[in-house]
Design a protein around this motif. Structure first.
Motif, short mmCIF file in Angstrom:
data_model
loop_
_atom_site.label_atom_id
_atom_site.label_comp_id
_atom_site.label_asym_id
_atom_site.label_seq_id
_atom_site.Cartn_x
_atom_site.Cartn_y
_atom_site.Cartn_z
N ASP A 42 -4.30 -5.06 -2.16
CA ASP A 42 -5.48 -5.29 -1.32
C ASP A 42 -5.58 -6.76 -0.88
O ASP A 42 -5.96 -7.04 0.26
CB ASP A 42 -6.76 -4.87 -2.07
CG ASP A 42 -6.92 -3.35 -2.13
OD1 ASP A 42 -6.10 -2.65 -1.53
OD2 ASP A 42 -7.86 -2.88 -2.78
N GLN A 101 0.84 -1.20 0.00
CA GLN A 101 0.00 0.00 0.00
C GLN A 101 0.87 1.25 0.00
O GLN A 101 0.55 2.25 -0.65
CB GLN A 101 -0.94 0.02 1.22
CG GLN A 101 -1.94 -1.14 1.29
CD GLN A 101 -3.08 -1.06 0.27
OE1 GLN A 101 -3.28 -0.03 -0.36
NE2 GLN A 101 -3.80 -2.17 0.11
N GLY A 148 -7.43 -0.08 -1.47
CA GLY A 148 -6.62 0.87 -2.23
C GLY A 148 -6.82 0.80 -3.73
O GLY A 148 -6.28 1.62 -4.46
#
Lengths: 303, 303, 303, 303, 303, 303
Positions: free
Chosen positions: D142, C152, D136
């Motif tokens: 993810d 992320q 995201g």
């Protein structure tokens, strides 16, 4: 248990992208009175409902509807962000007033964090949290909270309706406004029904009315200097509960003793000059230790 | 501007210390429906009120009263903590079941952080925050929120009343219960008065009723499998607003298209396989760039 | 114990100020996956590691590196804010589209609160908090969390890379991107190593596999109406753990009884009509009191 | 749009009440990795998914399943609280070690706020919030987050399994453990499938690999004094992505210049002695004013 | 950039496990004035410092020391939890008063979430957050904040010192107390030095003293009914800044007009009766529209 | 108990609306050092004060004054928002640079949530919370916190003073600046008075000075590589408390053992390889169970 269909409850078709409005719509998704709030508020009320039958069934119908509203708003936000100038630099913004107008009003996390979709937050980016919901187990109290939530929600939706010209967005909001109207009426009707069923009185809870200091249950304490607070039905006549009598207390006096915290435990190092008596130690084993008094205070052998 | 007297609004005189109960009382101080909430809720509503006269005067009277209630609860907590075994070790707790019972239920921050006094938090130690208050500017919506807040508050106070045997604590709570009763009645009366004055209808806000999709403003969508949600007055007859007609939708179908987010901006690196059409770039200056479309979307020169 | 050198881990030299971008960079400082998160996540994992040797040493090496990344981003933000129009009035903004573009996108707290430097918050000004970190003590679970955090983080960094033209900023981000690449690879390698060392299996924790209801450990419950969820390797064949067999449950039925909360304690004043049986009082001493049943429930003398 | 049946996904039948355990179970409801988190994480990922087909369908199937898990845990908590000594006073607790043991470990808000039901909070009473979820938009990133969430969830469930002797509670947890096992395997399989479909590489995002400073994409910076961090496969050989080569940097040096914030805007009143050069004013219209430099920095007419 | 040694700054060797105390110690780790706070407060102050030399060097020395204190407290908590009865059931607790005493006072997340280690939260489990730190860029203001933080920290440490009998814990706390003493003295000395160096006056910031309404810069407004607030040096004589003269205002009157919000924008649907004049629309293009007035208000062509 | 007059403490009369500035002013209302903070900080300190007389009277005077400041800022924000372009669409913003400049900098919640009034949040919309206040019960520590709060508040007010040209706003801020000046002087004077009265020493609390490891109460640990931290009076001579002697520790060594968490409870499933000894089970009844050791550790019968 739940099931899902990919079809939306109502059309979600913005005519054009509008990333500034996409930020504002976050309020209806993750704000204090957004769709997340009513979804979880009604689910928790339904799961915590202590009766079978119409009330529980009603709550679960509406709760399940609301998850679909979360889906609608989340989808609308993603669609309003299509082609949003997420990656434009400040240089580009400065070159074009249109871009400047857009960039200044955007939520940066919708681009950086969500990749062009909604976040679970309000229009200032503050995350939704579990304290937004109300589910206290007393249906009268909870239904008043529900009326209030739907009213604030409709109020915010109406304001947002005036902030866009997009016919597709307005079409969806017309649906949301209508549902908010119904839900307000519905919870008000449910309150009437509760009373008709003898499950509640006018105030919540309908208990301890005999125990409360009844002489203080009907008086308006006049503590500000406005001159007209005695001119409403809250200050005269019979109260809505049909029991108490309202009255106006024009110059109320404090009924209690002086405020003040007791002498501190010396081991906590609060500043103290002895003016309120001997500091009480909580140390065990000493005669003056407060621990003995605590034990006495909660002595199970005392009547 | 405010003035203060050290005398409390009502007596705050616990018979004996009870640190376990002192933790529970935090709910009435810093909880979602504690005295801090109604204080700030009413102050913000009053300061944001757009009319002179009885409504504003009423709100300010009650808001000012509530600050005094914060003072009462804060004082009660400090007094209940007098001589609390704040500094007892686990060793001592293990030696004495009474101390064990007390220590296990205490709020450690009342000792470590506040030195034997209250914190501005709820009964689990979570701090009070500004999102607890409701002050939306529409008095009907706000007054429903006020009724709800007073109802939840009275409900919690009634529960707490059953959790103590201390006559001094009970005496204070009898006063709080009475005030919560009055305040519920008072806001309900104020709602009646608003309507009598023609300042509101039944739902909030009384606006855009012509714009909303009226065919969706009276139907209960049956989406759970309980069988009795059609048996209340919310599903038949005229709605409380006197305008809409309630009906029951036994097997509602989704009215919208399929959910789905649009193709992503490639520069945001969302996973994409092209199944929803050409990815739209927000890059400026390119013919296919979405920025052009955004500009067009908000073109001020278009009708 | 730590030591510090004032020299930065890598160059932090923006060519020009850009206060709008300074706000966006807050996401990498105080956002959910910013440098603060990985710093504290790895420190807490390292301090909580229950083994000496390569894993703990690895975690502490990387944790210590990450504090230096916090330093880099904080410094970059301050430098991007140099000469920012913090004190320009709206009047000035309106006079100049460039200033307007800048002012609209700035974080007001970077000026008002920090005096031209970063805050410990994300790009919407929401403060970093301790729940952002994951340190559960099981290295397989924690390393998956670490891979996810680095992924992320790299994703957000890549998006931010596309939002600036400044060669100095881009140079620093090229370093951050590279480190995020390495750290993802590194944690993936560490997961392989854990398995090679026999310290974990495929799922975390590798325990209670004999106790769990194994018939539910391989089935995909089809509960939405999309038609293709049975077309991935999650629905057929052997699971990644090499033990379970995947299958697709096209129309799952609820296996449990009806939901519903039990009859309430009358002293809590939940609404109740008796439909679920006799309300159970928690009052002590009465024969029907639930306290007796509670005691029985946890009777230590029962087998 | 969603539909609901009152039947639970699996049995929720505790043998006996256990209010202390009811508090602990809150972690699986409103904790960072509780059922609320995976519910909203998967819903937001699904709604934000940019592709039709198997991935979106999978996500929506699982998301819909998870709402049912929230329902199960909420119901279990309410049932564990049946007849809990919510209104017992400290006096009663002191009289009976059993009551003392129970009272000390209870969540006071489950009684005071929810009336004997769950709250939307974790085992310390801290409310669930929207920052707990990860969505995201990049499926590889993810899905790693999903694996991690299921792993932490199974870890916590396994710990909770060891904290109860109640066969009914254990039976439900055996189901939860099995689902967590499947979901870990499922997301791991989905990651494999993503790669097989060519939709991702090994790190997320698979972009800008050419732009990043590749010389820093394979080195472990040794910054703590543990001696074994060079003994894992993260420090030698080829990285999991098959591209980069790992190496160990035993004594890394800082590559950047000295840290330091620039001279401040005098109108912000930061303390300054001039040691870093002339303070730069943001005042407009003056020759030395930085605003001119900002404008120049983002001059759209520059190449 | 930072480096780390695994050796702790001071001994962390509890004699025996004490899980109840482990919870209390969380206050020094993740509480408002715990070690996380001073670590990040000093780091952010140092990185945001606008001068080279002794002040910045001092701040960075102390900031780096504090990370080591976080490490110490985190390690102590893990060690105090060794063998804690994390998985004991309520049944076991009821069987043994010692276990009951321990279980009631434990933090459930230290077991369920962290696996027997610390969390990044305070003694009530509320997570640490970035708003706890103060780094405003003005060294006088910041150093006062630092003195205050060290004072509250020492106060809490002293209270915690009285809550344990463990000689190992006490030994570590003796070190912490000493460091808190030094740091208080150190920041007080730094304030003196700031003044000696002419970098600040007595109040922060030393600016705009000519602009402020000086007649209000020396008076104590007597607004409560205590009778002795005029008996301190704050009410007479020269103020600490050597410039202003203190005085006592025994019966202050409100100097401003009546409070009140202006007539609302009709499109926001605030309740309004016209009593404050014509509602002002923000609609563009109409003569009476406020937008014209807003534009005029910020007209750049006006002097 | 409190009383209120509708008259403001000072004039609040902006010349013209300025919605961008209305957002910035939120910092003084609901920010960490806004008026809400000092109001609640002083009220809680006053109610928790353990002495009658001048200190308590002073605190209550100032606390009561501060509620009036909250009223002033809230009123100013509402007035600055009069006629704000709350409902303008992005299309309108794009058509007019003035509107664009305004819209980009506005707080959307001031329109959507509050209907043109303030929220109880800071300039980024993050809600005020109870952890912002400091009320520890030790007056020296608390008064230092008060000085710090007033200093940061005056600093922020001074910055905001430079961000507006409106003479009405500036006039109000001149009053706020003056009060902040007085309050800083006042708390500094109160600290002097505390010492003169013998109620405190120089550090807080003035206790346990004999117990702390005095050899660590005067040394500056040099842990960063700046070269001038030994050149202030914090590194030489007598400390401000007149007791300790400062010294400089140029190359401090870690005094403690190696960091490290103990072997884990196997039932918590932390990863473990046995390198730290036998895992300790907390299971009861087994000879090796740690529960026995815990009991021994807190055995009340031991000296």
């Amino acid at each position: 248990m739940f099931r899902h269909t990919d079809h939306l409850q109502f059309d979600v078709a913005p005519e054009k992208p509008d990333p500034v409005y996409a930020r504002k719509l976050q309020e209806l998704l993750g704000g204090e009175f957004g769709e997340m709030t009513v979804t979880m508020q009604y689910l928790m009320q339904g799961w915590n409902c202590r009766m079978d039958g119409k009330y529980k069934d009603l709550i679960m119908d509406v709760a399940t509807e609301e998850i679909g509203h979360v889906e609608m708003i989340a989808t609308m936000i993603a669609r309003l962000l299509e082609g949003a100038p997420a990656t434009e630099s400040t240089k580009a913004a400065a070159a074009d007033p249109v871009v400047a107008a857009v960039l200044g009003g955007m939520d940066p996390q919708q681009a950086i964090v969500s990749g062009g979709g909604p976040t679970l937050a309000d229009s200032n980016g503050v995350p939704w949290n579990g304290r937004f919901i109300v589910a206290g187990g007393n249906l009268l109290a909870d239904f008043y909270s529900n009326v209030a939530a739907e009213a604030q929600s409709r109020l915010q939706t109406a304001r947002l309706y005036n902030m866009t010209d997009d016919p597709g967005v307005k079409d969806m909001l017309k649906f949301n406004l209508a549902r908010d109207t119904y839900h307000q009426n519905m919870w008000l009707a449910a309150i009437e029904e509760l009373k008709a069923d003898g499950l509640s009185g006018t105030v919540a809870p309908t208990a301890l009315l005999d125990e409360e200091h009844t002489e203080h249950a009907g008086t308006l304490w006049h503590l500000s200097d406005g001159t007209q607070s005695d001119q409403g039905r809250w200050a005269t006549g019979t109260a809505p509960d049909g029991v108490h009598t309202n009255s106006f207390l024009p110059d109320p006096v404090a009924l209690g003793g002086k405020a003040g915290a007791p002498p501190p435990d010396p081991q906590l190092y609060d500043t103290y000059d002895g003016s309120r008596g001997e500091p009480r130690s909580s140390a065990m084993g000493t005669e003056k230790g407060l621990m003995g008094k605590v034990k006495e205070a909660i002595d199970p052998h005392k009547p």
